[in-house]
Design a protein around this motif. Structure first.
Motif, PDB file in Angstrom:
ATOM      1  N   THR A  92       0.821  -1.217   0.000  1.00  0.00           N
ATOM      2  CA  THR A  92       0.000   0.000   0.000  1.00  0.00           C
ATOM      3  C   THR A  92       0.851   1.261   0.000  1.00  0.00           C
ATOM      4  O   THR A  92       1.998   1.260   0.469  1.00  0.00           O
ATOM      5  CB  THR A  92      -0.925   0.046   1.232  1.00  0.00           C
ATOM      6  N   GLU A  93       0.254   2.335  -0.475  1.00  0.00           N
ATOM      7  CA  GLU A  93       0.923   3.632  -0.469  1.00  0.00           C
ATOM      8  C   GLU A  93       1.132   4.125   0.955  1.00  0.00           C
ATOM      9  O   GLU A  93       2.153   4.751   1.249  1.00  0.00           O
ATOM     10  CB  GLU A  93       0.121   4.639  -1.291  1.00  0.00           C
ATOM     11  N   SER A 119       4.923   2.024 -10.663  1.00  0.00           N
ATOM     12  CA  SER A 119       4.395   1.945  -9.303  1.00  0.00           C
ATOM     13  C   SER A 119       3.683   3.243  -8.921  1.00  0.00           C
ATOM     14  O   SER A 119       4.112   4.327  -9.330  1.00  0.00           O
ATOM     15  CB  SER A 119       5.552   1.701  -8.331  1.00  0.00           C
ATOM     16  N   VAL A 139       2.133  -3.317  -7.446  1.00  0.00           N
ATOM     17  CA  VAL A 139       0.720  -3.365  -7.881  1.00  0.00           C
ATOM     18  C   VAL A 139       0.428  -4.662  -8.597  1.00  0.00           C
ATOM     19  O   VAL A 139       1.269  -5.344  -9.088  1.00  0.00           O
ATOM     20  CB  VAL A 139       0.356  -2.170  -8.782  1.00  0.00           C
TER      21      VAL A 139
END
Length: 139
Positions: A92-93, A119, A139
Motif C-alpha cells: 500500500t501507499e 508503481s 501493484v
C-alpha cells in the motif's frame, strides 16, 4: 546452485545496536540473535579490534517481515557503502509512506516518494547509517 541462500550482511562500523533499534522502531524489525565480541567463546586475535570494541556487536541476526538480515559492527569505526541498496516492496501507499518517512529521519532523500510508471509510489533514500533503501509499492 541448489539450496543456496543469499542474505544481506551489513557492517555498521560501531553503530550496530543503534541501527538495530532504529530498524526495530522504523520497520518493526525483530532481533533474533545478538552477540558481542566480549561474549565470543574464542578471543579475537590481537590487534584485530580497535580499543573499546569488546562491547560492540560481533554478530546479529534480525528479521524485517519474512526477510532475514545479518549485521555486525565489523572490526573498525565507520563504514562507507556504495553500489548496493536494500529494496522494500510493500502493498500500500500508506505503508510506503510510513517506511519512507521513518527511514529518512536523520538520513538523506535521493528521490522523493512519488508516482513512477511502474508503481503508484517509489522513492530512494540513504538512512542515518549510510544504508541505501528503495521503497516500492507493488501493484
Amino acid at each position: 546452485m541448489s539450496g543456496a541462500l543469499i542474505q544481506p550482511y551489513i557492517m555498521f562500523g560501531g553503530r550496530c545496536e543503534e541501527a538495530l533499534e532504529f530498524y526495530r522502531t522504523a520497520l518493526g524489525a525483530q532481533i533474533d540473535m545478538l552477540m558481542h565480541f566480549k561474549d565470543s567463546p574464542e578471543p579475537s586475535p590481537p590487534g584485530m579490534l580497535p580499543p573499546g570494541f569488546d562491547n560492540k556487536v560481533m554478530h546479529a541476526s534480525f528479521r524485517i517481515g519474512d526477510n532475514v538480515l545479518m549485521a555486525s559492527d565489523g572490526c573498525e569505526e565507520g563504514q562507507q557503502y556504495s553500489g548496493i541498496s536494500l529494496s522494500i516492496s510493500v502493498a500500500t501507499e500508506d505503508e510506503a509512506e510510513r517506511f519512507f518517512t521513518a527511514l529518512s529521519d536523520g538520513g538523506q532523500v535521493q528521490m522523493p516518494l512519488a508516482k513512477a510508471f511502474w508503481s503508484p509510489r517509489f522513492g530512494m533514500l540513504t538512512d542515518r547509517f549510510g544504508i541505501s533503501w528503495m521503497i516500492n509499492v507493488v501493484v
